[in-house]
Design a protein around this motif. Structure first.
Motif, short mmCIF file in Angstrom:
data_model
loop_
_atom_site.label_atom_id
_atom_site.label_comp_id
_atom_site.label_asym_id
_atom_site.label_seq_id
_atom_site.Cartn_x
_atom_site.Cartn_y
_atom_site.Cartn_z
N SER A 196 -5.04 -3.99 14.13
CA SER A 196 -3.77 -3.59 14.72
C SER A 196 -2.76 -4.74 14.73
N PRO A 197 -3.16 -5.96 15.18
CA PRO A 197 -2.21 -7.09 15.10
C PRO A 197 -1.79 -7.40 13.66
N LEU A 198 -2.72 -7.29 12.72
CA LEU A 198 -2.39 -7.56 11.32
C LEU A 198 -1.38 -6.55 10.80
N ALA A 199 -1.61 -5.27 11.12
CA ALA A 199 -0.67 -4.24 10.68
C ALA A 199 0.71 -4.48 11.28
N GLY A 200 0.76 -4.89 12.56
CA GLY A 200 2.04 -5.17 13.20
C GLY A 200 2.76 -6.33 12.54
N ALA A 201 2.01 -7.39 12.21
CA ALA A 201 2.62 -8.56 11.58
C ALA A 201 3.18 -8.22 10.20
N LEU A 202 2.48 -7.31 9.50
CA LEU A 202 2.92 -6.93 8.15
C LEU A 202 3.88 -5.75 8.16
N GLU A 203 4.15 -5.22 9.38
CA GLU A 203 5.09 -4.12 9.55
C GLU A 203 4.67 -2.88 8.77
N VAL A 204 3.38 -2.53 8.89
CA VAL A 204 2.84 -1.34 8.24
C VAL A 204 2.00 -0.58 9.25
N SER A 205 1.68 0.67 8.93
CA SER A 205 0.79 1.46 9.78
C SER A 205 -0.66 1.05 9.46
N LEU A 206 -1.58 1.50 10.31
CA LEU A 206 -2.99 1.20 10.07
C LEU A 206 -3.46 1.83 8.76
N HIS A 207 -2.96 3.03 8.48
CA HIS A 207 -3.32 3.69 7.22
C HIS A 207 -2.79 2.89 6.03
N GLU A 208 -1.55 2.42 6.14
CA GLU A 208 -0.99 1.62 5.06
C GLU A 208 -1.72 0.29 4.90
N LEU A 209 -2.18 -0.26 6.03
CA LEU A 209 -2.96 -1.50 5.95
C LEU A 209 -4.24 -1.27 5.17
N GLU A 210 -4.89 -0.13 5.42
CA GLU A 210 -6.13 0.19 4.70
C GLU A 210 -5.87 0.26 3.19
N VAL A 211 -4.73 0.80 2.81
CA VAL A 211 -4.37 0.88 1.39
C VAL A 211 -4.14 -0.53 0.83
#
Length: 418
Positions: free
Chosen positions: A44-59
């Protein structure tokens, strides 16, 4: 676009992203090349830092995993038998048991039997293998060389635990708690604090589940070391209080509670509490009244032999340099610190004596001790010694105008750790 591409799009360096997330830069690097995946609590913190959703982070993470699988496939095609994980692990165990200088005396047939036992998921063999790995770790001048073997042992343990769901798995849980602590030690020495903390947290959780109080208390104590190293003294003190409560429920013949007291002394010293430090050191010194066998040489190594070094280091932290110099000078003369396998211990004592010289603005004393510690850090790639030396640089003050001191600072800054 993968994880690295997204990071670059936002203008972050690996160092900056790591700082935002409170992890090491090497951790970000391993995520990006697919060697590791972020833990659930990090996503969750990583997704926030990269400004993406959790689903987009998985991609974003998927390309790294695909690349890793591709590299593994290529390696397997080059070595036909390498595709069998059990065989890979077995061969790696045999290699460490028969090649390592620490275990070269172990007959090959005995080593082969031990490797076969680990492959079958035999708890007794896991425990014995862990004991050997701790020996290798302690004797290794560069601690990072042990990491690949620890990783493979963890893989084998995970598979054994998966197959133990319908039978008593407590011995395997104890072996896992033991090994997670060793994995944390390797990470801590390399200054990978986030990895070390994660390993110690897992060790504490598994120890609690197995009802092994001494293992549990040691895992908490090691976690407190991470907090102390990152100057979170209040958190370290709370963790050590928990470790103290757990240790009381452990085996009174073991030195667990005395080790907890020793680390509590460091936490007190960091907070400027001389009385609390002295009281904790007195409790730690009670270890000398225990019978032989109070430590096991693995996850519990505290036997009182390092008390002089620790007392001296605490006096340095408290600014009692007269007391520190006397105690540390005596510790440096001890035969145990003359051993080539004690690089980390000797380096720490030398770094503390260099700090005393720096506090007194005695450039000659500081350079003499720091120079020897620097040589040990370079020879061993020890992140621990490097960390102590980098702290020394903060004490240079007016001495930094001395070209010898400036050169020393440059060499310390150039230190590389695994």
């Amino acid at each position: 676009m993968g994880l690295a591409g997204r990071r670059k799009t936002l203008g972050y360096s690996q160092e900056k992203l790591a700082e935002l997330l409170g992890v090491d830069r090497t951790t970000v690097g391993r995520w990006e090349c697919g060697k590791n995946a972020p833990q659930p609590h990090q996503r969750s913190p990583l997704a926030g830092a990269l400004e993406v959703s959790l689903h987009e982070l998985e991609v974003l993470l998927s390309p790294s995993r695909t690349a890793e699988r591709g590299a593994s496939h290529q390696k397997s095609s080059d070595h036909p038998k390498a595709g069998d994980p059990d065989e890979m692990i077995r061969r790696e165990f045999l290699r460490i048991l028969t090649v390592s200088g620490a275990l070269a005396a172990l007959p090959f047939d005995e080593a082969e039997a031990l490797a076969d036992g680990v492959q079958r998921g035999d708890p007794a063999h896991f425990t014995r293998m862990n004991s050997h790995l701790w020996q290798v770790y302690q004797l290794a001048r560069s601690k990072g060389t042990v990491y690949p073997i620890v990783r493979d042992q963890l893989t084998a343990l995970n598979e054994a635990l998966s197959g133990a769901r319908h039978r008593n798995s407590l011995p395997l849980l104890k072996a896992a708690a033991d090994l997670f602590q060793l994995a944390g030690e390797v990470s801590f020495d390399a200054n990978r604090y986030a990895d070390a903390a994660a390993s110690y947290t897992l060790a504490a959780s598994v120890s609690k589940e197995a009802g092994t109080y001494d293992l549990w208390a040691c895992a908490l104590t090691r976690h407190a070391y991470v907090d102390i190293s990152e100057h979170r003294y209040r958190e370290a003190t709370e963790t050590l209080r928990a470790a103290e409560r757990v240790a009381v429920r452990g085996d009174t013949a073991l030195s667990t509670r005395h080790w907890v007291a020793s680390v509590q002394a460091e936490a007190h010293a960091c907070r400027g509490d001389l009385a609390g430090c002295e009281e904790a050191l007195a409790q730690a010194e009670e270890v000398q009244h225990l019978a032989d066998g109070s430590s096991n040489g693995g996850w519990l190594r505290f036997d009182g032999t390092r008390l002089a070094e620790e007392r001296g280091a605490r006096y340095v932290q408290l600014g009692r340099f007269d007391l520190a110099e006397e105690v540390l000078g005596e510790a440096l003369k001890q035969g145990s610190l003359a051993s080539g396998h004690s690089y980390r211990r000797r380096g720490a004592v030398l770094a503390d004596l260099a700090v005393v010289g720096a506090k007194r603005q005695d450039a000659d004393q500081m350079l003499a001790y720091a120079g020897e510690a620097l040589a040990l850090a370079q020879a061993s790639s020890s992140g621990y010694i490097a960390r102590r030396l980098r702290s020394l640089c903060d004490e240079f003050g007016p001495m930094s105008r001395d070209h010898r001191v400036a050169e020393l600072g440059a060499e310390i800054a150039a230190l590389r750790t695994p």
